[in-house]
Design a protein around this motif. Structure first.
Motif: not given
Ligand code: AOF
Ligand code: ZN
Length: 357
Positions: A24, A27, A43, A50-52, A77, A79-80, A102, A104, A107
């Motif tokens: 990842n 952020v 993050h 996530h950072g936000e 999205h 995701g995790k 972004d 990805d 995302a």
């Molecule tokens: C992060 N940290 O602060 C932000 C991300 O698998 P997930 O749900 O953690 O999602 C990962 C994706 O989320 C990552 O590839 C990026 O596109 C988006 N933003 N991810 O791990 C963050 N803001």
């Protein structure tokens, strides 16, 4: 606090995730209300908030009507973790400023989503700096089918990495060497060539301020499979994952001996082939630490994305080992210039980070 200062702060916060967030991005985010910081976060770990979300949690109710300054476009999205766009709406944030969009595919698109929901969204502030900070992440989602390759060399003012006897301990000072351990923590793999394994006998482990979430794979480029079994890389291959890249005609008995010692073997006919195989094995970034011949070949074959030159205040002179081996001479009129990504002092040494344009 103005947007730019807040973004600088967010970038600094994001670095705290170095070594802990791959695959990842890094952020960071700051929540600003009436010019004052009411919350900040980053993050911190792969799979974690996530950072936000971290910044909004720190701000609590103060986020209502506030601005969110964040280094990367908020994700939309599941995701995790749940989408950041939803957390932003729920918190009542009025305006979002992000640096880089972004990339990805799962995302991306958060900015559009937020606008549809009535949030003011601006982008582009310090975007180049954030792209540099997240070069490994952007590379991962680009179309290169090989890892991001960074080359780190500690050299004298006259471009030498070892004296005429081959001694390289130490060209750079303690501060620079600690920085290297910090740098190592963010890479999937750390690599050297056989000559360096023999001359310096490096451990290629991370022993610095950051403990990586996953220890980087150690990679040894050893075409003829000639590394001594007593070399640290081989002797500790059972404790720290170690992969030896050998040529197609490496002697079978040597290959077997390395495998018996616990190393993984990869046969490749060229550096490109080796890097493609590493990519296929899940290695998305490699930090190459020498020696000079390997460095020169990788540059010559245009396989280096980022170059970290640590320049020490000394000259090693005639007969000392050159930083780029037998890199063929180039005409000044046509030679590549690199983009300066960073320059700063590391104790008495000077770090110069160059990105391939
Ligand atoms: C992060 N940290 O602060 C932000 C991300 O698998 P997930 O749900 O953690 O999602 C990962 C994706 O989320 C990552 O590839 C990026 O596109 C988006 N933003 N991810 O791990 C963050 N803001
Ligand atoms: Zn997110």
């Amino acid at each position: 606090m103005d947007d730019r200062t807040a973004m600088e702060r967010a970038i600094a916060l994001a670095w705290r995730g170095w070594g802990r967030t791959a695959a990842n991005p890094l952020v960071g985010a700051v929540v600003v209300k009436e010019g004052l910081v009411v919350g900040e976060g980053f993050h911190a770990e792969y799979g974690g908030p996530h950072g936000e979300v971290a910044a909004l949690a720190a701000a609590g109710a103060a986020a209502r009507g506030a601005d969110l300054i964040v280094t990367l476009e908020p994700c939309r999205h599941h995701g995790k973790t749940p989408p950041c766009t939803a957390a932003i709406l729920r918190a009542g944030v009025r305006r979002v400023v992000f640096a880089a969009p972004d990339v990805d595919p799962q995302a991306r698109g958060g900015a559009e989503q937020l606008r549809r929901d009535g949030v003011t969204v601006e982008s582009g502030l310090l975007a180049d700096e954030v792209r540099r900070q997240n070069a490994l992440f952007f590379h991962r989602h680009g179309d290169a089918r090989r890892p991001f390759v960074a080359l780190k060399l500690a050299m004298s003012l006259d471009g030498r990495i070892a004296d005429r006897s081959g001694c390289a301990r130490w060209v750079s000072g303690a501060e620079a060497r600690e920085w290297v351990h910090w740098l190592r923590a963010g890479y999937d793999a750390l690599a050297v060539a056989a000559g360096t394994a023999r001359a310096d006998d490096p451990a290629l482990t991370v022993r610095g301020p950051v403990t990586p979430l996953r220890a980087p794979l150690r990679v040894l480029f050893d075409r003829r499979a000639e590394v001594p079994l007593a070399a640290q890389l081989v002797a500790t291959a059972r404790e720290v994952p170690t992969l030896v890249v050998v040529g197609p005609d490496a002697p079978a008995d040597r290959r077997r001996a390395l495998e018996t010692a616990g190393a993984e073997l990869l046969a490749a006919g060229s550096y490109t082939e080796a890097l493609e195989a590493l990519w296929a094995r899940g290695v998305a970034s490699v930090l190459v630490e020498g020696g000079g011949v390997l460095a020169g070949r990788l540059i010559e074959e245009d396989l280096v994305d980022r170059l970290h030159a640590v320049v020490a205040p000394l000259l090693l002179g005639e007969g000392a080992v050159g930083a780029f081996g037998a890199l063929p001479g180039a005409a000044l009129a046509y030679v590549r210039r690199w983009r300066v990504a960073e320059r700063r002092a590391l104790g008495d040494d000077q770090l110069l980070t160059l990105d391939r344009i």
